[in-house]
Design an enzyme around this catalytic site. Structure first.
Site, PDB file in Angstrom:
ATOM      1  N   GLU A 135     -22.047  -1.499 -63.899  1.00  0.00           N
ATOM      2  CA  GLU A 135     -21.818  -2.913 -63.571  1.00  0.00           C
ATOM      3  C   GLU A 135     -22.439  -3.798 -64.638  1.00  0.00           C
ATOM      4  O   GLU A 135     -23.495  -3.491 -65.189  1.00  0.00           O
ATOM      5  CB  GLU A 135     -22.441  -3.211 -62.209  1.00  0.00           C
ATOM      6  CG  GLU A 135     -22.180  -4.604 -61.677  1.00  0.00           C
ATOM      7  CD  GLU A 135     -22.633  -4.752 -60.233  1.00  0.00           C
ATOM      8  OE1 GLU A 135     -22.752  -5.905 -59.783  1.00  0.00           O
ATOM      9  OE2 GLU A 135     -22.888  -3.724 -59.556  1.00  0.00           O
ATOM     10  N   GLU A 139     -24.403 -13.943 -62.424  1.00  0.00           N
ATOM     11  CA  GLU A 139     -24.615 -14.374 -61.048  1.00  0.00           C
ATOM     12  C   GLU A 139     -25.370 -15.696 -61.011  1.00  0.00           C
ATOM     13  O   GLU A 139     -26.266 -15.927 -61.818  1.00  0.00           O
ATOM     14  CB  GLU A 139     -25.420 -13.335 -60.265  1.00  0.00           C
ATOM     15  CG  GLU A 139     -24.710 -12.005 -60.087  1.00  0.00           C
ATOM     16  CD  GLU A 139     -25.579 -10.974 -59.401  1.00  0.00           C
ATOM     17  OE1 GLU A 139     -25.140 -10.415 -58.377  1.00  0.00           O
ATOM     18  OE2 GLU A 139     -26.708 -10.725 -59.883  1.00  0.00           O
TER      19      GLU A 139
END
Length: 264
Positions: A135, A139
């Site tokens: 990943e 964010e």
């Protein structure tokens, strides 16, 4: 702004043709003004469980001339314990090294995360992938949208090791659109804001970054409410039934390496 002007001023990428939805030489540009089903699908009718405090519903994602909106809202369905629904956009395909960029305006609400990221795992893997958790994240934690968090995971299913890094902004990201980019190469990951490098990590033998040889990654964007047990990370989500909050996205672009280049 015309598409020609948009691609001329985009900065982070040198786009190859003038189609409003392009899949040429594996390059992609999508203004996100409509759902292009050849490229994207929506998570619908299920949930991740902890630490996500919402389920995914396709209706939480909408498109307009202004781009894409993902809305978190109170919508109990009587079938599960999740009182809130939200949206998650996923690419059908998995992609390798290159430059990924989107313009977005995240949500300023404690306990709510707005994201743009690349992902593969046991249930999201290409046929030639290793099925392990890989990943690369951008964010925004809703209790302070003057900070952007970046992160990556490499072949790690337990999620015990992460690489969070906070980038302190000179603006509140929730107030206007900015361009957020990831450049993923064999040797490094670099993150960009408005075409400017803000953080980079090198792959090492002791701490490697994700490898496209292990797994190409799905392109994703979502908004989610955090469980109270992780309130020290993203703030405390209020669970107020009146809460309806929306993140906005537009002008997604991908150019595979080595074609892509950064700049203002």
């Amino acid at each position: 702004m015309s598409l020609r002007s948009l691609l001329h001023t985009a900065g982070l990428f040198n786009m190859l043709t003038m189609s409003p939805f392009l899949l040429a030489g594996n390059s992609i540009t999508d203004p996100l003004t409509a759902l292009h089903t050849a490229l994207w699908w929506k998570s619908d009718g299920w949930c991740n469980g902890f630490p996500f405090d919402n389920r995914w519903e396709g209706e939480a994602i909408s498109h307009s001339a202004d781009g894409m909106a993902i809305t978190l809202s109170h919508s109990p369905n009587g079938a599960d314990e999740f009182e809130f629904q939200s949206g998650e956009l996923r690419s059908h395909e998995f992609y390798g090294y290159g430059c990924y960029e989107v313009e977005m305006k995240p949500i300023a609400e404690p306990g709510v995360v707005s994201s743009f990221f690349l992902f593969a795992g046991p249930y999201d893997k290409p046929e030639d992938g290793n099925g392990k958790h890989n990943e690369i994240d951008i964010e925004f934690l809703g209790h302070n949208t003057s900070v952007m968090q970046v992160n990556f995971w490499t072949n790690h299913d337990s999620q015990a090791r992460s690489h969070e890094h906070l980038i302190y902004l000179d603006f509140d990201a929730s107030q206007d659109f900015h361009r957020y980019g990831i450049k993923w190469t064999k040797d490094a990951i670099s993150w960009y804001i408005d075409g400017k490098l803000v953080h980079s990590v090198q792959s090492t033998g002791d701490d490697p970054t994700p490898s496209a040889a292990d797994s190409r990654l799905r392109i994703m964007a979502n908004v989610w409410a955090t469980n109270h047990q992780i309130s020290n990370w993203a703030g405390e989500f209020s669970q107020n039934p009146a809460t309806t909050v929306t993140a906005e996205y537009k002008n997604f672009r991908f150019v595979p390496a080595p074609t892509c280049a950064q700049g203002n």
